[in-house]
Design an enzyme around this catalytic site. Sequence first.
Site, PDB file in Angstrom:
ATOM      1  N   CYS A   6       1.158  -5.968   3.769  1.00  0.00           N
ATOM      2  CA  CYS A   6       1.651  -7.440   3.540  1.00  0.00           C
ATOM      3  C   CYS A   6       2.185  -7.687   2.306  1.00  0.00           C
ATOM      4  O   CYS A   6       2.593  -8.777   1.938  1.00  0.00           O
ATOM      5  CB  CYS A   6       0.426  -8.524   3.840  1.00  0.00           C
ATOM      6  N   HIS A  22      -0.849 -14.656  -1.307  1.00  0.00           N
ATOM      7  CA  HIS A  22      -0.771 -14.222   0.306  1.00  0.00           C
ATOM      8  C   HIS A  22      -1.926 -14.747   0.843  1.00  0.00           C
ATOM      9  O   HIS A  22      -3.025 -14.430   0.414  1.00  0.00           O
ATOM     10  CB  HIS A  22      -0.868 -12.881   0.189  1.00  0.00           C
ATOM     11  N   HIS A  81       3.688 -23.162 -10.241  1.00  0.00           N
ATOM     12  CA  HIS A  81       3.524 -23.107  -8.863  1.00  0.00           C
ATOM     13  C   HIS A  81       2.683 -21.833  -8.465  1.00  0.00           C
ATOM     14  O   HIS A  81       3.358 -20.761  -8.994  1.00  0.00           O
ATOM     15  CB  HIS A  81       4.622 -23.539  -7.894  1.00  0.00           C
ATOM     16  N   HIS A  93      -3.450 -22.461   7.258  1.00  0.00           N
ATOM     17  CA  HIS A  93      -3.804 -23.309   8.369  1.00  0.00           C
ATOM     18  C   HIS A  93      -2.842 -23.627   9.406  1.00  0.00           C
ATOM     19  O   HIS A  93      -3.117 -23.435  10.567  1.00  0.00           O
ATOM     20  CB  HIS A  93      -4.370 -24.461   7.576  1.00  0.00           C
ATOM     21  N   ASN A 152      -2.318 -15.944   9.085  1.00  0.00           N
ATOM     22  CA  ASN A 152      -1.639 -14.965   8.270  1.00  0.00           C
ATOM     23  C   ASN A 152      -0.366 -14.247   8.755  1.00  0.00           C
ATOM     24  O   ASN A 152      -0.456 -13.399   9.809  1.00  0.00           O
ATOM     25  CB  ASN A 152      -2.724 -13.815   8.022  1.00  0.00           C
ATOM     26  N   HIS A 176      -0.151   0.085  -7.409  1.00  0.00           N
ATOM     27  CA  HIS A 176      -0.407   1.155  -6.271  1.00  0.00           C
ATOM     28  C   HIS A 176      -1.930   1.579  -6.682  1.00  0.00           C
ATOM     29  O   HIS A 176      -1.634   2.455  -7.679  1.00  0.00           O
ATOM     30  CB  HIS A 176       0.776   2.070  -6.023  1.00  0.00           C
TER      31      HIS A 176
END
Length: 540
Positions: free
Chosen positions: A259, A439, A435, A468, A472, A338
Amino acid sequence: MAREQALLSTEIVNRGVEPSGPDAGSPTFSVRVRRRLPDFLQSVNLKYVRLGYHYLISHGVYLATIPVIVLVCGAELGSLSRDELWAKVWGEATYDLATVLAFLAVLAFTISVYIMSRPRPVYLIDFACYKPADELKVSKAEFIELARKSGKFDEESLAFQSRLLAKSGIGDESYMPRSVFEPNANCATMKEGRAEASTAMFAALDELFDKCRVRPKDVGVLVVNCSLFNPTPSLSAMIVNHYKMRGNILSYNLGGMGCSAGVIAVDLARDMLQASGAGLAVVVSTEAVSFTWYPGKRRSMLIPNAFFRAGCAAVLLSNRRRDFHRAKYQLEHVVRTHKGADDRAFRSVYQEEDEQRIKGLSISRDLLEVGGHALKTNITTLGPLVLPFSEQLLFFAGVLFRHLFPSKASAPPPGQEASAAAAPYIPDFKRAFEHFCMHAASRDVLEHLQANLGLRDADLEASRAALHRFGNTSSSSIWYELAYLEAKGRVRRGDRVWQLAFGSGFKCNSAVWRAVRRVRRPARSPWLDCIDSYPARMDA
């Protein structure tokens, strides 16, 4: 032992009334123990702070030296009157034509080298998010009913997925391909994968090219990321073929990166723009839900079924200076972390077969802990690049004190708890960003992030709304969140946006954008038909 216990949380679950056996008719309860997201700001590794300051100093050397030079020259010239300055320049100095020409040539050469060696800024001209057709909408109740009718799950697996959906934070209007609910059929076929990917990618790209008034042949760099579906020819080749792009396009296809691959794709596109001078780059972030679908019984592999939904985003980047006036944002920083060297992190999100040789994506119980450590490293490196000097000073002083005097930092004063004494100063990231686009993995993850970073409900409104409304959507979720902020009309000139994503490997990546102009409410957005009902709809 105490450290391990601090990472565990308990929950009492009401199992209802026992239907049979000696305890029939009695209420039953169970205690569930699970790992939670660690308080990653309570422990900071000094080497990651040092890495962040290394980035800052490397890019800020000109800003540090130029004011000093200007100050010294200004003080020297300010001590002379106008007549004295004129006399020094023309009266006491002798010039010949060769000296003047040589000086001008050296000056022009120095300025040219500086301008040519300086990396060009990368602008985000616009982006588009795919909104699937209404017939692909699925509510939580419909999800369970369709899964039951497919004949692929037993009642225990259905009940487990139902419990996940109930606390997922996903609403009743997210999108899923209907192929996953086909009875006794394998949805993870090349035909279904190509159909799902092409529908999403081409819809997003058609809107992007139309909004930006750019021809596909003008694009010099193409980066596509999709974690689980990687056919041959690649998805990037599919796009080149569909739009008949030019033959010398630099195309890349990122697979298996989870993701967080959307930020990686942006970073790669930026590097290729700087290296090749291609001018325009397109980044496409998507995921094939039919390849994340698991029709088996292992619970760790059933988790993706409840969370992943269809989505795609296409982004147009440019490093041409003339595009500044029509761009929305400028890319300021990309910080990538990583943790793949650690075995637990590497296997926390792992594609494999179960005992019945059914392929699926396994989510480890260590995921929250692994993600917390990756986030800690990422924000510790990012902090010196974005935080105001006052926040950096307090944060760095606290970290340095704990590093040099660990015994004093951990010893509580009389009448104070040990945990309060050991806690370092937590930077206020609200002073660095206006802002936040984090994720949208799940409600639980967002709540832990909010608590650890000290954010307000309003700061994570976009993330919760995207979860919502769309679920995802993997690597494209951060773009649905930015689209939400734009649809609300909240992005103004000079605002900084923090996009943070994490994924398999284990990776955590951040991208920082600065708005170069006020972003007005767009005429085309996946949020236009429902934006006025948020955030109230999430509380319904």
